[in-house]
Motif scaffolding. Structure first.
Motif, PDB file in Angstrom:
ATOM      1  N   ILE A 260       0.828  -1.205   0.000  1.00 39.81           N
ATOM      2  CA  ILE A 260       0.000   0.000   0.000  1.00 39.81           C
ATOM      3  C   ILE A 260       0.859   1.250   0.000  1.00 39.81           C
TER       4      ILE A 260
ATOM      5  N   MET B 270      -3.785   2.377 -14.046  1.00 38.09           N
ATOM      6  CA  MET B 270      -4.807   1.396 -13.672  1.00 38.09           C
ATOM      7  C   MET B 270      -4.199   0.000 -13.578  1.00 38.09           C
TER       8      MET B 270
ATOM      9  N   ARG C 189      -2.419  -0.290 -10.389  1.00 45.38           N
ATOM     10  CA  ARG C 189      -3.335  -0.430  -9.269  1.00 45.38           C
ATOM     11  C   ARG C 189      -3.848  -1.863  -9.174  1.00 45.38           C
ATOM     12  N   LYS C 190      -4.201  -2.444 -10.339  1.00 45.17           N
ATOM     13  CA  LYS C 190      -4.778  -3.789 -10.312  1.00 45.17           C
ATOM     14  C   LYS C 190      -3.736  -4.815  -9.903  1.00 45.17           C
TER      15      LYS C 190
ATOM     16  N   PHE D 169      -1.499  -4.196  -7.923  1.00 43.81           N
ATOM     17  CA  PHE D 169      -1.041  -3.737  -6.613  1.00 43.81           C
ATOM     18  C   PHE D 169       0.431  -3.346  -6.627  1.00 43.81           C
TER      19      PHE D 169
ATOM     20  N   LEU E 249       1.932  -0.202  -6.394  1.00 42.07           N
ATOM     21  CA  LEU E 249       1.658   1.211  -6.176  1.00 42.07           C
ATOM     22  C   LEU E 249       2.841   2.088  -6.572  1.00 42.07           C
TER      23      LEU E 249
ATOM     24  N   VAL F 134       1.887   3.284  -9.801  1.00 43.65           N
ATOM     25  CA  VAL F 134       0.843   4.299  -9.674  1.00 43.65           C
ATOM     26  C   VAL F 134       1.467   5.647  -9.326  1.00 43.65           C
TER      27      VAL F 134
END
Lengths: 263, 264, 289
Positions: C69, C244, C247-248, C250, C252, C255
């Protein structure tokens, strides 16, 4: 035809000619079966759908959910933005500290925050409200900053000449002078909050980020998923109407709050 | 804070005298140095009405801003009653050409704002504001907002605001410059009446030679590049003066000749 | 046109030049403490970002959040460098920029044409313009589901949506430019007996250019934001898609890297246009002051 002497009702009538013609054409094409029924629906169908939507409460329900969400997020974001904007507008040190950071963060498109926020806060209300607040923050902060920073020099000089202390200078000169700009920020931030809410709901509703949810965005996402063009048109219409109404509300409020006019 | 000022009583001590000695100021404009003021000296007696005329760029407005305490000279000394000016003060009222009434306050509140930083009870201040509104002939417009006033009315309100704290020295920066000639000559007479009643020293910057002669005890003519005092004219003659009086005509001729001559 | 205008962003006015030395310098900014030049300014501006970076590193070090995260800032840096080195990021960026350019050309061009037509021909303004404006009242975002049903989710959708977004600012600015330009210069042109073409080229066009350039800036900044959204929803290329995907999966770090690029490119586009605007129509800023 002397067009320069038309009054308001005459102008409105003339403005309605084209839309009326289009609706007639639309109905005629439909009546002769010239339209592909899957994609283009008849005006009658849209009316019927809107009646159904109101009867079963799905349209009002979705609108209220979106509106509530937008208002909560806007209240949070705009209040923080107002405080920040005033601070940055008044204090040179605060401006030096925060202005570059805020100016840079502002450049990131609002919806580009969604992947990050959804990873941090999930797809629930917290994420949506945070996103809306974030969207409302920037225009409000910018408006308040511009207002406090751009007080016309002649007015500041009046404050100096009249030996006003810091407090009186703020309450009697700086803040009144900043109000128009603050209201412009408020209007823009409310607009962004409304659209941001819709966008967040839609994006989550499409399942591109797992989850569903409620609100106009989810309603439209579902309508599109099942290729219900009548519902799509209805939802889009509602989105626009509420947006315009919110705007009018703020403008009316601004007119009441500012009875004076700048020279 | 100017708490030494009294609101309700006329002053008895002779105050409002000005000493300007060897004042210079330069600006940088587009890379060039402009001598806005070059070694200007001038003494103004208490209770005197003095006008400064001259072409634009002669530094007359700069001088007035120094007197107000809005800006300061590079060198030299400006003192009012022996006290060097270092910041704006309510002891020196100023009326700007662009009236500068705050657009969000009514006439009443705009005038009251100049009493905000003074000692005195609310009732006393209200009374003073009402007196001034009557004095400048704005009765009935107490609650009007600036944008609802005509140019002449705005300027009267601005004059009232300048007068409200009873400044021993009143500075007027082309106060009637933006008005039409009828309103202008009417307000000139009012200005005289107010001056005679309030007994303050008045320094007025103006473009209008006739106005300067009509109102002043002395007319200071300034010249530009560098900004200096070219000549000072004494205007004798009792007020109200007549513009076709031979003395009046003579002085006006002399001043306009001087100005025409200096304008290269 | 008073009813429908686009929301304009709030500008912080630049300090106007003081033209007349006689008025004295505006000594009122003295109340704010002056910083020693641009170096001090930059240093002060970097305090907050560095503080955030320090907090971020500390949070990662203390493992306040899962690494998935909140990736290590160093990882974000490495990923960014990696994405650039492998050419993936520049590639996606080019795709995105191409779409914005196409959308701006189509939508902006049409908007300009419509705005000029409405401004010049009164019958069009009376009969057609209200309908066009009413359609524009529906925000681009609202059109998205409609367009998705009609045009599918292919390349056309993106271009059309961006074009729709760019249409309104240019239509409004061209129209306003025509309607509110000072008529007195027309009289000057007539007094000078300029021929028609010279009049348009020397008088009309320069007088509406400032408004049009402002419109282009608006269009570009909005177009860029809509592009990101539409790429996030339906795309197999572009910055929005990259984000995207990150994000999918994971990731980050990807991102973060994309967000930074989106911000920088958005800023750079606006900055470049502002500079151009100042150079091309700098006079309009001075007379306005």
């Amino acid at each position: 035809m002397t067009t320069s002497t038309l009054n308001r009702p005459q102008l409105i009538w003339r403005a309605l000619v084209l839309p009326a013609a289009l609706v007639v054409l639309w109905s005629l094409l439909d009546a002769f079966g010239a339209l592909n029924g899957d994609i283009i629906v008849s005006p009658l169908q849209v009316l019927k759908t809107s009646y159904e939507g109101f009867a079963d409460g799905s349209i009002p329900g979705a609108t209220i959910a979106t509106l509530l969400r937008a208002l909560v997020g806007w209240t949070i974001g705009a209040s923080i933005g107002l405080a920040f904007g005033v601070l940055i507008g008044l204090s040179g040190v605060a401006r030096g500290l925060f202005d570059p950071s805020i100016a840079s963060l502002r450049q990131i498109a609002l919806f580009a925050w969604i992947p990050l926020l959804s990873a941090w806060f999930g797809n629930g209300e917290v994420m949506k409200i945070t996103l809306i607040a974030l969207g409302a923050f920037f225009p409000m902060a910018l408006g308040a900053q511009a207002g406090c920073q751009n007080v016309p020099a002649p007015f500041r000089e009046v404050g100096r000449v009249l030996e006003l202390d810091r407090r009186a200078t703020l309450t009697k000169i700086v803040f009144p002078a900043a109000i128009p700009s603050i209201l412009a920020g408020l209007e823009l931030s409310l607009n962004i909050a409304w659209l941001g809410t819709f966008g967040a709901e839609y994006l989550i509703g499409t399942g591109y980020i797992n989850g569903m949810g409620d609100g106009l965005g989810a309603y439209l996402a579902a309508a599109r998923e099942y290729a219900r063009m009548d519902q799509v048109l209805l939802g889009v219409l509602f989105l626009a109407l509420i947006g315009v109404a919110l705007d009018r509300l703020v403008i009316g409020f601004s007119r009441r709050l500012i009875p004076w006019r700048m020279p | 804070m100017a708490d030494a000022l009294t609101l309700s009583r006329p002053k008895t001590v002779e105050v409002g005298s000005v000493q300007i000695s060897d004042v210079s100021k330069t600006f940088r404009v587009e890379g060039r140095t402009v001598h806005a003021l070059d070694d200007v000296s001038l003494a103004i007696a208490s209770g005197e009405f003095i006008s400064i005329v001259g072409p634009s760029g002669c530094g007359k407005s700069t001088l007035l801003r120094f007197l107000a305490g809005l800006d300061g000279p590079d060198s030299g000394r400006i003192a009012v009653d022996g006290e060097v000016i270092d910041r704006p003060s309510l002891k020196r009222g100023i009326v700007f050409q662009d009236h500068r009434l705050l657009p969000w306050f009514s006439v009443e509140k705009n005038i009251a704002l100049s009493l905000h930083s003074l000692a005195g009870s609310e009732a006393e201040k209200r009374e003073r504001v009402q007196y001034l509104i009557d004095l400048v002939g704005l009765s009935g417009f107490e609650k009007a907002l600036p944008h609802e006033l005509s140019g002449g009315m705005s300027q009267r309100a601005a004059i009232a605001r300048g007068l409200a704290p009873r400044p021993p020295l009143l500075l007027l920066d082309e106060p009637l410059g933006a008005l039409d000639s009828l309103t202008r000559s009417y307000l000139q007479d009012e200005l005289l009446a107010i001056w005679e009643r309030e007994k303050s020293t008045v320094v007025m910057v103006t473009h209008d030679v006739e106005e300067a002669i009509y109102l002043s005890d002395r007319v200071v003519v300034m010249e530009p590049r560098p900004g200096r005092i070219a000549k000072i004219f004494e205007v004798s003659g009792k007020r109200p003066r007549h513009r076709d009086d031979p003395d009046f005509v003579t002085i006006r001729r002399e001043i306009t000749d001087l100005l025409a001559h200096r304008r290269d | 046109m008073s009813d429908v205008t686009f929301k304009s962003s709030i500008a912080i006015a630049e300090t106007p030049f003081d033209r007349v030395a006689d008025k004295g310098l505006q000594g009122l900014l003295a109340s704010a403490p002056r910083l020693p030049g641009w170096l001090g300014k930059v240093a002060l501006g970097l305090v907050v970002p560095f503080a955030l970076l320090a907090l971020w590193s500390y949070a990662v070090h203390q493992e306040w959040l899962a690494e998935q995260i909140l990736p290590d800032p160093r990882l974000v840096y490495e990923t960014t460098a990696d994405l650039i080195a492998t050419g993936q990021l520049p590639g996606e960026l080019l795709v995105s920029l191409g779409r914005v350019a196409a959308g701006l050309a189509v939508g902006g061009g049409l908007g300009l044409l419509f705005g000029l037509a409405f401004g010049l021909f009164r019958p069009l303004d009376i009969y057609v313009a209200p309908t066009v404006r009413a359609i524009c009242l529906v925000p681009s975002l609202g059109w998205l589901p409609f367009f998705m049903l009609v045009f599918g989710i292919g390349e056309a959708l993106k271009i059309i949506l961006i074009a729709k977004t760019c249409f309104l600012p240019l239509m409004v600015s061209a129209y306003e430019g025509i309607r509110s330009r000072p008529r007195k210069y027309d009289d000057v042109a007539r007094a000078l007996e300029l021929p028609w073409l010279a009049r348009v080229r020397l008088v009309v066009w320069p007088s509406i250019l400032p408004a049009i350039l402002t419109g282009v800036r608006q269009a570009l900044s909005r177009g860029w934001k809509v592009l990101i959204l539409v790429e996030m929803i339906s795309s197999a290329a572009g910055l929005g898609y990259l984000m995207m995907w990150g994000r999918k999966a994971f990731q980050l770090d990807v991102v973060f890297a994309t967000m930074i690029v989106i911000g920088i490119v958005g800023w750079a586009l606006d900055y470049a246009l502002t500079r151009f605007q100042h150079r091309a129509t700098g006079w309009s800023f001075k007379t306005a002051a």
